[in-house]
Scaffold this motif. Structure first.
Motif, PDB file in Angstrom:
ATOM      1  N   ASN A 155      59.628  23.791  44.152  1.00  0.00           N
ATOM      2  CA  ASN A 155      59.991  22.598  43.376  1.00  0.00           C
ATOM      3  C   ASN A 155      59.661  22.796  41.902  1.00  0.00           C
ATOM      4  O   ASN A 155      58.503  22.868  41.512  1.00  0.00           O
ATOM      5  N   GLU A 156      60.708  22.831  41.101  1.00  0.00           N
ATOM      6  CA  GLU A 156      60.559  23.122  39.672  1.00  0.00           C
ATOM      7  C   GLU A 156      59.746  22.066  38.925  1.00  0.00           C
ATOM      8  O   GLU A 156      59.150  22.349  37.886  1.00  0.00           O
ATOM      9  N   ILE A 157      59.689  20.837  39.464  1.00  0.00           N
ATOM     10  CA  ILE A 157      58.968  19.785  38.735  1.00  0.00           C
ATOM     11  C   ILE A 157      57.452  20.009  38.722  1.00  0.00           C
ATOM     12  O   ILE A 157      56.755  19.442  37.885  1.00  0.00           O
ATOM     13  N   VAL A 158      56.931  20.817  39.647  1.00  0.00           N
ATOM     14  CA  VAL A 158      55.480  21.080  39.669  1.00  0.00           C
ATOM     15  C   VAL A 158      55.177  22.165  38.636  1.00  0.00           C
ATOM     16  O   VAL A 158      55.388  23.350  38.865  1.00  0.00           O
ATOM     17  N   LYS A 159      54.678  21.737  37.485  1.00  0.00           N
ATOM     18  CA  LYS A 159      54.448  22.644  36.359  1.00  0.00           C
ATOM     19  C   LYS A 159      53.067  23.280  36.397  1.00  0.00           C
ATOM     20  O   LYS A 159      52.836  24.330  35.785  1.00  0.00           O
ATOM     21  N   GLY A 160      52.118  22.620  37.052  1.00  0.00           N
ATOM     22  CA  GLY A 160      50.764  23.145  37.110  1.00  0.00           C
ATOM     23  C   GLY A 160      50.002  22.514  38.254  1.00  0.00           C
ATOM     24  O   GLY A 160      50.418  21.485  38.801  1.00  0.00           O
ATOM     25  N   ILE A 161      48.881  23.155  38.618  1.00  0.00           N
ATOM     26  CA  ILE A 161      48.068  22.710  39.746  1.00  0.00           C
ATOM     27  C   ILE A 161      46.612  22.615  39.333  1.00  0.00           C
ATOM     28  O   ILE A 161      46.088  23.511  38.661  1.00  0.00           O
ATOM     29  N   VAL A 162      45.962  21.524  39.734  1.00  0.00           N
ATOM     30  CA  VAL A 162      44.510  21.397  39.652  1.00  0.00           C
ATOM     31  C   VAL A 162      44.010  21.527  41.083  1.00  0.00           C
ATOM     32  O   VAL A 162      44.205  20.628  41.905  1.00  0.00           O
ATOM     33  N   GLY A 163      43.407  22.647  41.387  1.00  0.00           N
ATOM     34  CA  GLY A 163      43.014  22.939  42.758  1.00  0.00           C
ATOM     35  C   GLY A 163      41.549  22.656  43.036  1.00  0.00           C
ATOM     36  O   GLY A 163      40.862  21.967  42.271  1.00  0.00           O
ATOM     37  N   TRP A 164      41.086  23.193  44.157  1.00  0.00           N
ATOM     38  CA  TRP A 164      39.676  23.050  44.543  1.00  0.00           C
ATOM     39  C   TRP A 164      39.099  24.417  44.856  1.00  0.00           C
ATOM     40  O   TRP A 164      39.749  25.260  45.499  1.00  0.00           O
ATOM     41  N   VAL A 165      37.898  24.640  44.389  1.00  0.00           N
ATOM     42  CA  VAL A 165      37.141  25.842  44.707  1.00  0.00           C
ATOM     43  C   VAL A 165      35.680  25.427  44.781  1.00  0.00           C
ATOM     44  O   VAL A 165      35.262  24.468  44.105  1.00  0.00           O
ATOM     45  N   ASP A 166      34.919  26.107  45.614  1.00  0.00           N
ATOM     46  CA  ASP A 166      33.503  25.767  45.777  1.00  0.00           C
ATOM     47  C   ASP A 166      32.721  26.292  44.580  1.00  0.00           C
ATOM     48  O   ASP A 166      32.453  27.483  44.474  1.00  0.00           O
ATOM     49  N   LEU A 167      32.361  25.394  43.694  1.00  0.00           N
ATOM     50  CA  LEU A 167      31.667  25.788  42.460  1.00  0.00           C
ATOM     51  C   LEU A 167      30.210  26.177  42.707  1.00  0.00           C
ATOM     52  O   LEU A 167      29.540  26.676  41.805  1.00  0.00           O
ATOM     53  N   LEU A 168      29.727  25.967  43.925  1.00  0.00           N
ATOM     54  CA  LEU A 168      28.371  26.390  44.291  1.00  0.00           C
ATOM     55  C   LEU A 168      28.375  27.737  45.035  1.00  0.00           C
ATOM     56  O   LEU A 168      27.313  28.251  45.399  1.00  0.00           O
ATOM     57  N   ASP A 169      29.557  28.298  45.240  1.00  0.00           N
ATOM     58  CA  ASP A 169      29.698  29.559  45.960  1.00  0.00           C
ATOM     59  C   ASP A 169      29.034  30.695  45.177  1.00  0.00           C
ATOM     60  O   ASP A 169      29.361  30.899  44.005  1.00  0.00           O
ATOM     61  N   PRO A 170      28.097  31.441  45.800  1.00  0.00           N
ATOM     62  CA  PRO A 170      27.481  32.579  45.104  1.00  0.00           C
ATOM     63  C   PRO A 170      28.522  33.621  44.669  1.00  0.00           C
ATOM     64  O   PRO A 170      28.286  34.380  43.734  1.00  0.00           O
ATOM     65  N   ASN A 171      29.679  33.627  45.348  1.00  0.00           N
ATOM     66  CA  ASN A 171      30.752  34.570  45.009  1.00  0.00           C
ATOM     67  C   ASN A 171      31.863  33.895  44.194  1.00  0.00           C
ATOM     68  O   ASN A 171      33.020  34.310  44.257  1.00  0.00           O
ATOM     69  N   LEU A 172      31.492  32.862  43.424  1.00  0.00           N
ATOM     70  CA  LEU A 172      32.485  32.094  42.673  1.00  0.00           C
ATOM     71  C   LEU A 172      33.297  32.985  41.732  1.00  0.00           C
ATOM     72  O   LEU A 172      34.519  32.833  41.641  1.00  0.00           O
ATOM     73  N   ASP A 173      32.648  33.904  41.038  1.00  0.00           N
ATOM     74  CA  ASP A 173      33.356  34.774  40.095  1.00  0.00           C
ATOM     75  C   ASP A 173      34.473  35.534  40.821  1.00  0.00           C
ATOM     76  O   ASP A 173      35.597  35.642  40.329  1.00  0.00           O
ATOM     77  N   GLU A 174      34.150  36.001  41.993  1.00  0.00           N
ATOM     78  CA  GLU A 174      35.132  36.737  42.814  1.00  0.00           C
ATOM     79  C   GLU A 174      36.291  35.829  43.217  1.00  0.00           C
ATOM     80  O   GLU A 174      37.460  36.230  43.174  1.00  0.00           O
ATOM     81  N   ARG A 175      35.977  34.577  43.601  1.00  0.00           N
ATOM     82  CA  ARG A 175      37.022  33.635  43.991  1.00  0.00           C
ATOM     83  C   ARG A 175      37.926  33.292  42.802  1.00  0.00           C
ATOM     84  O   ARG A 175      39.147  33.211  42.941  1.00  0.00           O
ATOM     85  N   LEU A 176      37.318  33.097  41.649  1.00  0.00           N
ATOM     86  CA  LEU A 176      38.114  32.769  40.462  1.00  0.00           C
ATOM     87  C   LEU A 176      38.983  33.947  40.047  1.00  0.00           C
ATOM     88  O   LEU A 176      40.114  33.764  39.583  1.00  0.00           O
ATOM     89  N   THR A 177      38.473  35.148  40.219  1.00  0.00           N
ATOM     90  CA  THR A 177      39.275  36.347  39.938  1.00  0.00           C
ATOM     91  C   THR A 177      40.504  36.359  40.839  1.00  0.00           C
ATOM     92  O   THR A 177      41.628  36.638  40.398  1.00  0.00           O
ATOM     93  N   TYR A 178      40.296  36.027  42.113  1.00  0.00           N
ATOM     94  CA  TYR A 178      41.419  35.964  43.060  1.00  0.00           C
ATOM     95  C   TYR A 178      42.437  34.908  42.623  1.00  0.00           C
ATOM     96  O   TYR A 178      43.645  35.188  42.527  1.00  0.00           O
ATOM     97  N   TRP A 179      41.965  33.698  42.347  1.00  0.00           N
ATOM     98  CA  TRP A 179      42.890  32.610  42.023  1.00  0.00           C
ATOM     99  C   TRP A 179      43.573  32.808  40.674  1.00  0.00           C
ATOM    100  O   TRP A 179      44.654  32.251  40.429  1.00  0.00           O
ATOM    101  N   SER A 180      42.978  33.621  39.811  1.00  0.00           N
ATOM    102  CA  SER A 180      43.591  33.861  38.494  1.00  0.00           C
ATOM    103  C   SER A 180      44.907  34.633  38.616  1.00  0.00           C
ATOM    104  O   SER A 180      45.658  34.743  37.648  1.00  0.00           O
ATOM    105  N   ASN A 181      45.201  35.154  39.807  1.00  0.00           N
ATOM    106  CA  ASN A 181      46.481  35.827  40.038  1.00  0.00           C
ATOM    107  C   ASN A 181      47.636  34.837  40.170  1.00  0.00           C
ATOM    108  O   ASN A 181      48.800  35.241  40.172  1.00  0.00           O
TER     109      ASN A 181
END
Length: 273
Positions: free
Chosen positions: A69-95
């Motif tokens: 759907n072209e109308i969805v221009k951006g997403i505000v998602g959810w990630v566990d900000l207390l995750d000890p591996n947060l940097d790794e998760r953000l690296t993944y989602w940055s793709n």
């Protein structure tokens, strides 16, 4: 024009237990296709899809909708900000380019969570990836939110739903004082959204809502306010057009350039769409 705050879901009564029996109007599935006609009518060209479920599966669900759907221009998602591996998760989602920022349902948390050093460190890490952060809280949590954001310089924040003032009672004094304080932080913006859910759903008045708009626009100014609908949640009160027309009526007092900021340009800059 950009609608900075919509939700999509395939209704699940267990997962979505916050949608109680009184909210029967939204105990259904909602997809971008349900917005096509109203967006065309109002000349809204896109939206930001905001998480409604606190899981990484939600991110994939919203990404799949954005692909279709072209109308969805951006997403505000959810990630566990207390995750000890947060940097790794953000690296993944940055793709995934469509993910612009993150949100946690802070309105369901207490002071200890909001001011948790690990949680604050998690938000602080978002700048590394140029992510935004949406603040979802009730008016009586704003003092904690102010303490939290003041510890994270240069992080772009946006306050959802004007910090959920008590529209129904019109007891706005403490909320207004905290809005003024929060707005003094130049890294915080505000969404004019979600107020119908805080009002008497069927019997609110224009003046009750405009009293809230007055405080938000006085302190944030048109340069840091964005239009949002909070669709489909706002359907518990009125059709989409009623909310849009209300915000449009209030903003008639601003110049054409300022209205363009509120309905379009602020969102494009903040979310990078």
């Amino acid at each position: 024009m950009i609608d900075t705050h919509v939700h999509f879901w395939n209704f699940d009564p267990v997962r979505d237990s916050w949608i109680n029996e009184d909210m029967f109007a939204i105990r259904n599935d909602f997809s971008p296709k349900d917005l096509t006609a109203v967006y065309q009518d109002l000349q809204i060209t896109g939206c930001i899809a905001v998480q409604a479920s606190q899981s990484e599966e939600e991110n994939h669900f919203l990404l799949s909708l954005a692909e279709q759907n072209e109308i969805v221009k951006g997403i505000v998602g959810w990630v566990d900000l207390l995750d000890p591996n947060l940097d790794e998760r953000l690296t993944y989602w940055s793709n995934f380019e469509k993910i612009k920022g993150w949100r946690h349902v802070l309105q369901a948390e207490n002071t200890d969570f909001i001011l948790n050093k690990k949680f604050i460190a998690g938000i602080n890490l978002l700048k590394k990836y140029s992510y935004t952060y949406d603040l979802l809280c009730y008016h009586n949590q704003l003092a904690d939110i102010i303490k939290m954001v003041d510890q994270i310089p240069d992080q772009p924040f946006v306050l959802d739903h004007c910090g959920k003032p008590d529209v129904k009672s019109q007891d706005l004094k403490s909320w207004a004082a905290n809005i003024k304080l929060l707005a003094s932080n130049p890294n915080v913006s505000c969404k004019v959204s979600g107020l119908l859910a805080e009002a008497d759903w069927k019997n609110w008045t224009e003046k009750e809502l405009f009293n809230c708009f007055d405080e938000v626009f006085e302190h944030f100014g048109p340069e840091r306010v964005m239009y949002g609908s909070d669709w489909p949640v706002m359907l518990i009160s009125r059709p989409y057009q009623d909310w849009f027309n209300l915000v449009a009526k209030y903003t008639e007092r601003f110049s054409a350039e300022e209205r363009k900021l509120i309905f379009s340009d602020n969102a494009k800059v903040f979310y990078g769409v």
